[in-house]
Design an enzyme around this catalytic site. Structure first.
Site, PDB file in Angstrom:
ATOM      1  N   LYS A   1       0.810  -1.223   0.000  1.00  0.00           N
ATOM      2  CA  LYS A   1       0.000   0.000   0.000  1.00  0.00           C
ATOM      3  C   LYS A   1       0.843   1.274   0.000  1.00  0.00           C
ATOM      4  O   LYS A   1       0.424   2.288  -0.530  1.00  0.00           O
ATOM      5  CB  LYS A   1      -0.985   0.009   1.180  1.00  0.00           C
ATOM      6  CG  LYS A   1      -2.055  -1.061   1.016  1.00  0.00           C
ATOM      7  CD  LYS A   1      -3.334  -0.797   1.775  1.00  0.00           C
ATOM      8  CE  LYS A   1      -4.408  -1.787   1.325  1.00  0.00           C
ATOM      9  NZ  LYS A   1      -5.499  -1.933   2.246  1.00  0.00           N
TER      10      LYS A   1
ATOM     11  N   LYS B   1      -5.660 -11.145  -5.831  1.00  0.00           N
ATOM     12  CA  LYS B   1      -6.864 -11.544  -5.082  1.00  0.00           C
ATOM     13  C   LYS B   1      -8.082 -10.676  -5.437  1.00  0.00           C
ATOM     14  O   LYS B   1      -7.919  -9.518  -5.823  1.00  0.00           O
ATOM     15  CB  LYS B   1      -6.594 -11.547  -3.572  1.00  0.00           C
ATOM     16  CG  LYS B   1      -6.528 -10.185  -2.941  1.00  0.00           C
ATOM     17  CD  LYS B   1      -6.662 -10.258  -1.419  1.00  0.00           C
ATOM     18  CE  LYS B   1      -6.891  -8.867  -0.888  1.00  0.00           C
ATOM     19  NZ  LYS B   1      -7.738  -8.725   0.235  1.00  0.00           N
TER      20      LYS B   1
ATOM     21  N   LYS C   1     -12.076  -5.467  -3.081  1.00  0.00           N
ATOM     22  CA  LYS C   1     -13.152  -4.472  -3.078  1.00  0.00           C
ATOM     23  C   LYS C   1     -12.778  -3.281  -3.923  1.00  0.00           C
ATOM     24  O   LYS C   1     -13.604  -2.676  -4.568  1.00  0.00           O
ATOM     25  CB  LYS C   1     -13.317  -3.952  -1.644  1.00  0.00           C
ATOM     26  CG  LYS C   1     -14.242  -4.768  -0.814  1.00  0.00           C
ATOM     27  CD  LYS C   1     -14.535  -4.006   0.467  1.00  0.00           C
ATOM     28  CE  LYS C   1     -14.140  -4.849   1.640  1.00  0.00           C
ATOM     29  NZ  LYS C   1     -13.476  -4.152   2.694  1.00  0.00           N
TER      30      LYS C   1
HETATM   31  P1  ATP Z   1      -9.929  -5.502  -0.333  1.00  0.00           P
HETATM   32  O1  ATP Z   1     -10.701  -6.653  -0.895  1.00  0.00           O
HETATM   33  O2  ATP Z   1     -10.395  -4.166  -0.816  1.00  0.00           O
HETATM   34  O3  ATP Z   1      -8.456  -5.664  -0.442  1.00  0.00           O
HETATM   35  P2  ATP Z   1      -9.525  -6.019   2.395  1.00  0.00           P
HETATM   36  O4  ATP Z   1      -8.547  -7.090   2.127  1.00  0.00           O
HETATM   37  O5  ATP Z   1      -9.102  -4.811   3.055  1.00  0.00           O
HETATM   38  O6  ATP Z   1     -10.335  -5.566   1.148  1.00  0.00           O
HETATM   39  P3  ATP Z   1     -11.470  -6.643   4.404  1.00  0.00           P
HETATM   40  O7  ATP Z   1     -12.818  -6.199   4.034  1.00  0.00           O
HETATM   41  O8  ATP Z   1     -10.854  -5.959   5.507  1.00  0.00           O
HETATM   42  O9  ATP Z   1     -10.657  -6.783   3.086  1.00  0.00           O
HETATM   43  O10 ATP Z   1     -11.474  -8.191   4.663  1.00  0.00           O
HETATM   44  C1  ATP Z   1     -12.452  -8.863   5.334  1.00  0.00           C
HETATM   45  C2  ATP Z   1     -12.083 -10.323   5.389  1.00  0.00           C
HETATM   46  O11 ATP Z   1     -12.152 -10.870   4.067  1.00  0.00           O
HETATM   47  C3  ATP Z   1     -10.662 -10.597   5.882  1.00  0.00           C
HETATM   48  O12 ATP Z   1     -10.681 -11.690   6.770  1.00  0.00           O
HETATM   49  C4  ATP Z   1      -9.885 -10.943   4.640  1.00  0.00           C
HETATM   50  O13 ATP Z   1      -8.852 -11.844   4.909  1.00  0.00           O
HETATM   51  C5  ATP Z   1     -10.962 -11.594   3.783  1.00  0.00           C
HETATM   52  N1  ATP Z   1     -10.679 -11.453   2.354  1.00  0.00           N
HETATM   53  C6  ATP Z   1     -10.533 -10.303   1.637  1.00  0.00           C
HETATM   54  N2  ATP Z   1     -10.310 -10.556   0.334  1.00  0.00           N
HETATM   55  C7  ATP Z   1     -10.313 -11.927   0.212  1.00  0.00           C
HETATM   56  C8  ATP Z   1     -10.146 -12.828  -0.879  1.00  0.00           C
HETATM   57  N3  ATP Z   1      -9.952 -12.390  -2.118  1.00  0.00           N
HETATM   58  N4  ATP Z   1     -10.207 -14.155  -0.626  1.00  0.00           N
HETATM   59  C9  ATP Z   1     -10.442 -14.628   0.627  1.00  0.00           C
HETATM   60  N5  ATP Z   1     -10.605 -13.830   1.708  1.00  0.00           N
HETATM   61  C10 ATP Z   1     -10.544 -12.505   1.517  1.00  0.00           C
END
Ligand code: ATP
Ligand code: LTN
Length: 327
Positions: free
Chosen positions: A111, A193, A196
């Site tokens: 980041k 991955k 969002k």
């Molecule tokens: P972004 O998807 O924008 O990178 P983030 O990683 O900040 O979002 P959070 O909303 O904080 O995601 O994550 C919520 C939960 O979802 C966490 O436990 C994270 O590990 C899980 N998670 C996020 N993206 C994935 C993915 N692609 N596959 C599996 N688990 C995920």
């Protein structure tokens, strides 16, 4: 009963990765654990957010917790910034962390990209996450695979403080990762991955997407030219990702899915997967809109904050006493 804690950032609409990697576990665990689920709004402001959108997303994430089946009577659902102890313990843990270990965090490197004007909050982010977890004497933390490094740091910090005072100040938590769905990849680029924040809306399946959008996203998903439904992450990352999603929804193993589609092309496979995904997501979406309209949500959040505060205050008292701060 063992205690569970987890959190999701209100940075946008939740997607399949969030659900299959983390949220799905929330529901299952509440049957035999004392669960505390948080909307981590303080984490989301490590990067600038539009204030109006952020407030909507905070309610949306809380409503989605309930829509997927988190029961506010069994579990505690609350908003992080409504319990001030998170910020307080975060500072104490920042003082117990090393700049070296924080600068080695993959998420920080990704980041900040070495930019000296990136917010210091991105650097301190893991100590706030450790505070979230340690405040509640948490035993188990259900998360996706991408959070492994943060969980390890949380454990290191808990052990470090305990050793320093030769006392069990903190419970040392364990991460809980699922085999299927722990890392759902992006549909247009299966080597990164599902996220969002991705710009291409068809790279992800949102939990609030309508049936048509879900179908379109799956039908457009990147595969390969082999036309053979086979699980092989290295050579066939796109198809393997779709098989994992199918598997997570249906409970069927990858090899069962492979044999179901032997001799068939990607078209049939994708059509069936779209059907499975649509049927699984539709009830979540419908329930979400019901909850969002009712007053169940604010009631659950008021009660949740109160329950969370009661636990957090006790931990903070113990921590302050150990560190010799306050009176
Ligand atoms: P972004 O998807 O924008 O990178 P983030 O990683 O900040 O979002 P959070 O909303 O904080 O995601 O994550 C919520 C939960 O979802 C966490 O436990 C994270 O590990 C899980 N998670 C996020 N993206 C994935 C993915 N692609 N596959 C599996 N688990 C995920
Ligand atoms: N860092 C996590 C969100 C998060 C979290 C937590 C998860 C913040 N605090 C405590 C579990 C426990 C993320 O970005 N996915």
């Amino acid at each position: 009963m063992k205690r569970v804690f987890s959190g999701v950032q209100p940075t946008g609409d939740l997607h399949l990765g969030n659900y299959l990697g983390a949220l799905r576990q929330f529901v299952e665990l509440q049957e035999d654990h004392e669960c505390v689920y948080c909307v981590v709004d303080l984490h989301s402001i490590t990067l600038p957010q539009d204030p109006k959108e952020l407030r909507q997303h905070i309610y949306d994430v809380a409503a989605l917790y309930m829509a997927i089946g988190v029961d506010a009577k069994k579990s505690t659902i609350f908003i992080q910034s409504e319990v001030k102890e998170h910020a307080e313990l975060s500072w104490i843990l920042t003082c117990s962390s090393y700049t070296g270990e924080l600068s080695r965090m993959t998420q920080f490197k990704d980041k900040s990209k070495g930019n000296e004007s990136s917010p210091a909050g991105i650097f301190c982010y893991p100590t706030l996450m450790a505070a979230d977890i340690l405040l509640y004497d948490t035993d188990v933390v259900p998360v996706g695979n991408d959070q492994r490094q943060h969980i390890e740091l949380t454990r290191d910090l808990a052990i470090r403080v305990n050793n320093r005072f030769d006392k069990k100040v903190f419970v040392v938590p364990e991460g809980r990762y699922l085999k299927e769905g722990a890392r759902v990849m992006s549909l247009d680029n299966p080597t990164s991955k599902m996220s969002k924040s991705a710009e291409n809306q068809f790279s992800k399946i949102g939990l609030l997407d309508d049936d048509n959008k879900i179908k379109k996203s799956i039908m457009r998903a990147t595969t390969d030219s082999e036309a053979n439904v086979r699980f092989d992450i290295e050579n066939k990352p796109g198809v393997s990702n779709l098989i994992s999603i199918y598997s997570a929804f249906s409970g069927k193993s990858a090899s069962e899915i492979e044999s179901m589609y032997e001799g068939k092309g990607y078209g049939d496979f994708k059509k069936d997967l779209a059907e499975v995904a649509i049927e699984s997501i539709r009830p979540i979406r419908e329930r979400f809109y019901e909850i969002r309209k009712s007053d169940m949500l604010t009631k659950a959040l008021d009660e949740g904050a109160e329950k969370a505060r009661a636990i957090a205050e006790i931990t903070m008292k113990r921590v302050k006493e150990q560190f010799g701060i306050g009176r």
